[in-house]
Design an enzyme around this catalytic site. Structure first.
Site, PDB file in Angstrom:
ATOM      1  N   TYR A  43       3.249   9.992 -11.400  1.00 24.36           N
ATOM      2  CA  TYR A  43       2.433   9.130 -10.534  1.00 24.36           C
ATOM      3  C   TYR A  43       1.669   8.112 -11.377  1.00 24.36           C
ATOM      4  CZ  TYR A  43      -1.193   7.838  -7.136  1.00 24.36           C
ATOM      5  OH  TYR A  43      -2.051   7.146  -6.313  1.00 24.36           O
ATOM      6  N   ASN A  63       0.812  -1.217   0.000  1.00 23.81           N
ATOM      7  CA  ASN A  63       0.000   0.000   0.000  1.00 23.81           C
ATOM      8  C   ASN A  63       0.852   1.278   0.000  1.00 23.81           C
ATOM      9  OD1 ASN A  63      -2.423   1.829   1.100  1.00 23.81           O
ATOM     10  ND2 ASN A  63      -0.718   2.041   2.535  1.00 23.81           N
TER      11      ASN A  63
HETATM   12  N1  LIG Z   1      -6.199   8.392  -1.337  1.00 18.53           N
HETATM   13  C1  LIG Z   1      -6.554   8.175  -2.594  1.00 18.53           C
HETATM   14  O1  LIG Z   1      -7.509   8.765  -3.120  1.00 18.53           O
HETATM   15  C2  LIG Z   1      -5.787   7.169  -3.440  1.00 18.53           C
HETATM   16  C3  LIG Z   1      -6.197   6.979  -4.762  1.00 18.53           C
HETATM   17  C4  LIG Z   1      -5.521   6.049  -5.558  1.00 18.53           C
HETATM   18  C5  LIG Z   1      -4.477   5.327  -5.020  1.00 18.53           C
HETATM   19  N2  LIG Z   1      -4.086   5.518  -3.734  1.00 18.53           N
HETATM   20  C6  LIG Z   1      -2.954   4.739  -3.237  1.00 18.53           C
HETATM   21  O2  LIG Z   1      -3.270   4.165  -1.975  1.00 18.53           O
HETATM   22  C7  LIG Z   1      -2.071   4.108  -1.164  1.00 18.53           C
HETATM   23  C8  LIG Z   1      -2.326   4.803   0.163  1.00 18.53           C
HETATM   24  O3  LIG Z   1      -2.698   6.149  -0.067  1.00 18.53           O
HETATM   25  P1  LIG Z   1      -3.127   7.152   1.109  1.00 18.53           P
HETATM   26  O4  LIG Z   1      -4.030   8.151   0.498  1.00 18.53           O
HETATM   27  O5  LIG Z   1      -3.555   6.381   2.306  1.00 18.53           O
HETATM   28  O6  LIG Z   1      -1.712   7.886   1.397  1.00 18.53           O
HETATM   29  P2  LIG Z   1      -1.064   8.460   2.745  1.00 18.53           P
HETATM   30  O7  LIG Z   1      -0.036   9.438   2.319  1.00 18.53           O
HETATM   31  O8  LIG Z   1      -2.108   8.903   3.707  1.00 18.53           O
HETATM   32  O9  LIG Z   1      -0.344   7.159   3.367  1.00 18.53           O
HETATM   33  C9  LIG Z   1       0.800   6.620   2.773  1.00 18.53           C
HETATM   34  C10 LIG Z   1       1.610   5.880   3.846  1.00 18.53           C
HETATM   35  O10 LIG Z   1       2.745   5.317   3.214  1.00 18.53           O
HETATM   36  C11 LIG Z   1       3.901   5.577   4.018  1.00 18.53           C
HETATM   37  N3  LIG Z   1       5.082   5.594   3.157  1.00 18.53           N
HETATM   38  C12 LIG Z   1       5.388   6.514   2.199  1.00 18.53           C
HETATM   39  N4  LIG Z   1       6.579   6.222   1.662  1.00 18.53           N
HETATM   40  C13 LIG Z   1       7.021   5.085   2.266  1.00 18.53           C
HETATM   41  C14 LIG Z   1       8.197   4.297   2.133  1.00 18.53           C
HETATM   42  N5  LIG Z   1       9.158   4.636   1.262  1.00 18.53           N
HETATM   43  N6  LIG Z   1       8.321   3.196   2.909  1.00 18.53           N
HETATM   44  C15 LIG Z   1       7.356   2.854   3.796  1.00 18.53           C
HETATM   45  N7  LIG Z   1       6.231   3.577   3.981  1.00 18.53           N
HETATM   46  C16 LIG Z   1       6.067   4.668   3.223  1.00 18.53           C
HETATM   47  C17 LIG Z   1       3.601   6.942   4.631  1.00 18.53           C
HETATM   48  O11 LIG Z   1       4.406   7.226   5.765  1.00 18.53           O
HETATM   49  C18 LIG Z   1       2.121   6.814   4.955  1.00 18.53           C
HETATM   50  O12 LIG Z   1       1.910   6.222   6.202  1.00 18.53           O
HETATM   51  C19 LIG Z   1      -0.969   4.745  -2.008  1.00 18.53           C
HETATM   52  O13 LIG Z   1      -0.252   3.753  -2.704  1.00 18.53           O
HETATM   53  C20 LIG Z   1      -1.729   5.607  -2.991  1.00 18.53           C
HETATM   54  O14 LIG Z   1      -1.006   5.865  -4.177  1.00 18.53           O
HETATM   55  C21 LIG Z   1      -4.718   6.431  -2.936  1.00 18.53           C
END
Ligand SMILES: NC(=O)c1ccc[n+]([C@@H]2O[C@H](COP(=O)([O-])OP(=O)(O)OC[C@H]3O[C@@H](n4cnc5c(N)ncnc54)[C@H](O)[C@@H]3O)[C@@H](O)[C@H]2O)c1
Length: 259
Positions: A156, A91
């Site tokens: 992205y 994730n």
């Molecule tokens: N929120 C959305 O609308 C959305 C839409 C499409 C895809 N996503 C994907 O879902 C996933 C989670 O998104 P989110 O919105 O919860 O993001 P967020 O930024 O709230 O959480 C991301 C988490 O990943 C951790 N992280 C970042 N880089 C890291 C690394 N190098 N090693 C370990 N941990 C790391 C961060 O510390 C954080 O806890 C992501 O892959 C994102 O691309 C989210």
């Protein structure tokens, strides 16, 4: 039939906050022993409190998924503590962007290093364990950006499209070992990553107009899908990329149905 993950060992990366945190908690509520991996100690400490208060088993590991040595140390520690890894949810992700004219090499690399390479390194570390077991579930976070990208999201969107194809190849390679590999594409889930919750009202409405169900997604909507993919119910689903976006652009102008 109910989803039952009792005593399954799961790893969720980027589970300190946002969608990953809810995925981890949902798997734990279904009985899994969840190892939470994040790059930020403060977020891990916060998650630890939640796990402690709820009396849930598991582990918290500080690791940067971009770093091969940290990834293999974290996975080895989990394998040593629990003796297996049944579920891996990749994730962890970042979403930095700019229009291509202004897109720096650093921002390009930041997206690919975490979103694409991070997942690859985690899969490479976990794959021998799942092959040994003759069973496993790998679930990779892609994004709706891999289906229809938006302006300014070149790095992205490209990094997440790569996740979709990587997932299909790995599904092919791990099929003989009864390991399924799937990706999922969330639409618009307000989190710290994207700040949707703080957009001006007119912009929010414009974005909601793209959704068939005309509401923002909740982290729980994504966690429910991941939970299904992690379970025995999804035993015959592999190499798939599943959209969990409330029907974003399922039709050309979904808002017509609300007029
Ligand atoms: N929120 C959305 O609308 C959305 C839409 C499409 C895809 N996503 C994907 O879902 C996933 C989670 O998104 P989110 O919105 O919860 O993001 P967020 O930024 O709230 O959480 C991301 C988490 O990943 C951790 N992280 C970042 N880089 C890291 C690394 N190098 N090693 C370990 N941990 C790391 C961060 O510390 C954080 O806890 C992501 O892959 C994102 O691309 C989210």
């Amino acid at each position: 039939m109910l989803i039952d993950l009792k005593d399954k060992v799961a790893i969720v990366t980027g589970a300190g906050r946002g969608i990953g945190r809810v995925i981890a908690r949902t798997l734990a509520d279904e009985g899994a022993i969840v190892a939470i991996v994040d790059i930020r100690q403060d977020l891990l400490d916060d998650a630890s409190m939640e796990w402690l208060e709820a009396g849930l088993p598991g582990a918290r590991l500080l690791a940067d998924v971009r770093d091969a040595a940290q990834v293999s140390a974290a996975v080895a520690a989990i394998d040593e503590q629990f003796g297996r890894v049944d579920i891996l949810v990749n994730n962890a992700g970042v979403a930095a962007g700019a229009r291509v004219d202004k897109l720096s090499e650093e921002v390009w690399d930041a997206n690919f290093d975490t979103n694409t390479k991070g997942g690859f390194l985690m899969c490479q570390a976990v794959s021998p364990i799942m092959q040994r077991q003759g069973a496993g579930r790998i679930i990779n976070a892609a994004s709706f950006a891999a289906i229809i990208p938006s302006i300014g999201s070149a790095a992205y969107a490209a990094s997440k499209s790569a996740v979709v194809q990587f997932t299909r190849v790995l599904a092919g390679e791990l099929g003989p070992f009864n390991v399924t590999v799937n990706s999922y594409s969330p639409g618009m889930i307000p989190t710290d990553m994207n700040g949707y919750a703080h957009l001006p009202e007119a912009r929010k409405q414009r974005l909601l107009d793209t959704l068939t169900l005309r509401r923002w997604g909740e982290p729980q909507d994504v966690a429910n899908l991941v939970c299904f993919l992690a379970s025995d119910l999804a035993a015959y689903v592999t190499g798939a990329s599943i959209d969990v976006s409330g029907g974003k652009f399922a039709t050309q102008i979904p808002s017509v149905a609300y007029e």
